[in-house]
Design an enzyme around this catalytic site. Structure first.
Site, mmCIF file in Angstrom:
data_model
loop_
_atom_site.group_PDB
_atom_site.id
_atom_site.type_symbol
_atom_site.label_atom_id
_atom_site.label_comp_id
_atom_site.label_asym_id
_atom_site.label_seq_id
_atom_site.Cartn_x
_atom_site.Cartn_y
_atom_site.Cartn_z
ATOM 1 N N HIS A 160 22.954 114.005 -39.917
ATOM 2 C CA HIS A 160 22.579 112.736 -39.281
ATOM 3 C C HIS A 160 23.802 112.065 -38.655
ATOM 4 O O HIS A 160 23.779 111.667 -37.483
ATOM 5 C CB HIS A 160 21.961 111.833 -40.345
ATOM 6 C CG HIS A 160 21.524 110.493 -39.870
ATOM 7 N ND1 HIS A 160 20.207 110.181 -39.635
ATOM 8 C CD2 HIS A 160 22.228 109.358 -39.582
ATOM 9 C CE1 HIS A 160 20.109 108.930 -39.225
ATOM 10 N NE2 HIS A 160 21.329 108.400 -39.188
ATOM 11 N N GLU A 161 24.868 111.963 -39.428
ATOM 12 C CA GLU A 161 26.066 111.273 -38.938
ATOM 13 C C GLU A 161 26.784 112.086 -37.865
ATOM 14 O O GLU A 161 27.344 111.520 -36.920
ATOM 15 C CB GLU A 161 27.008 110.965 -40.107
ATOM 16 C CG GLU A 161 26.420 110.048 -41.160
ATOM 17 C CD GLU A 161 25.975 108.702 -40.609
ATOM 18 O OE1 GLU A 161 26.530 108.258 -39.574
ATOM 19 O OE2 GLU A 161 25.061 108.102 -41.196
ATOM 20 N N HIS B 88 25.227 111.361 -34.574
ATOM 21 C CA HIS B 88 25.746 110.105 -34.013
ATOM 22 C C HIS B 88 27.109 110.346 -33.352
ATOM 23 O O HIS B 88 27.361 109.918 -32.221
ATOM 24 C CB HIS B 88 25.929 109.056 -35.111
ATOM 25 C CG HIS B 88 24.667 108.439 -35.601
ATOM 26 N ND1 HIS B 88 23.662 108.005 -34.769
ATOM 27 C CD2 HIS B 88 24.256 108.151 -36.869
ATOM 28 C CE1 HIS B 88 22.686 107.486 -35.493
ATOM 29 N NE2 HIS B 88 23.014 107.567 -36.758
#
Length: 253
Positions: A68-69, A72
């Site tokens: 997820h990170e 980003h």
């Protein structure tokens, strides 16, 4: 994003991006082992080895949050905004990057990249399960991977800051008014509404379950709600302060 300090951490690099793993993550791992260890033992009768399987659950959650990170960070890099750090901690994680000329569309794209990565992993995992039909512990871990990524993706799409879905509210108001601060104010209030909804849902679950809900689950839910409320409130306070400064500067001209 704001850097959080304090606490020990292990730091490495992944794809050239500094990755900081806080020791507080061990609290998450311990909670998962406490919750799922006995359940795995009841299903497979593994004895103490069931807790090793539960620890694997924690590892899979760590990988899901990291994916997820990273989404980003890599999407920010694609816009020319250098990522400076990814941190994984008690509350999940956050990514810091140096944003240049930001627009509602770019801000939204970077924010939604995280949930999108989790939903893609969930979709691919579901296809692999349907194709190869793993069984036993392997089948359970595969199903858990799909479920965790689906939940992480959907949860982060809830429309209120500090969750990623809050950027949809912020970007919509920002594009309509030309003011990012007004967008942030709206998204912060939306975050408070989301937290209130989560608390009501948790209370309903407790009542419907007749008090049988695991105490650890209740405590974790309460802590997450508190952190989300604090994040939303900080956003509201910062946006109000910024708007007051803008009004003061406008009167001073």
């Amino acid at each position: 994003m704001t850097r959080r300090r304090g606490g020990s951490a292990a730091r490495i690099r992944i794809l050239g991006i500094p990755l900081r793993l806080r020791a507080s993550w061990l609290i998450v791992a311990a909670a998962i082992v406490m919750i799922f260890g006995p359940q795995v033992d009841r299903i497979f009768d593994l004895g103490i080895a069931a807790y090793a399987v539960a620890l694997a659950y924690a590892g899979l959650l760590l990988v899901s949050v990291l994916a997820h990170e990273l989404a980003h960070a890599l999407s920010a890099r694609a816009f020319g905004w250098p990522p400076t750090e990814i941190e994984l901690n008690l509350w999940g994680g956050h990514t810091e990057f140096l944003a240049g000329d930001s627009t509602p569309t770019k801000s939204l794209a970077v924010s939604l990249a995280g949930p999108a990565a989790n939903l893609v992993i969930a979709g691919v995992g579901w296809w692999l399960i349907e194709t190869f039909t793993p069984v036993g512990v392997l089948g359970m871990l595969a199903s858990v991977t799909v479920l965790m990524n689906f939940l992480v993706g959907v949860f982060n799409l809830l429309p209120g800051l500090p969750l990623d879905g809050g950027r949809l509210v912020e970007s919509t108001v920002w594009a309509a008014t030309g003011s990012r601060l007004r967008g942030a104010l709206a998204a912060g209030w939306a975050g408070r509404v989301v937290v209130a909804g989560l608390v009501l849902a948790a209370v309903w679950l407790l009542i419907a379950d007749g008090g049988g809900t695991n105490l650890v689950v209740v405590v974790v839910a309460a802590m997450v709600s508190f952190v989300l409320w604090q994040g939303a409130s900080d956003t509201v306070a910062a946006a109000r302060a910024g708007l007051r400064r803008e009004r003061g500067e406008g009167r001073g001209r």
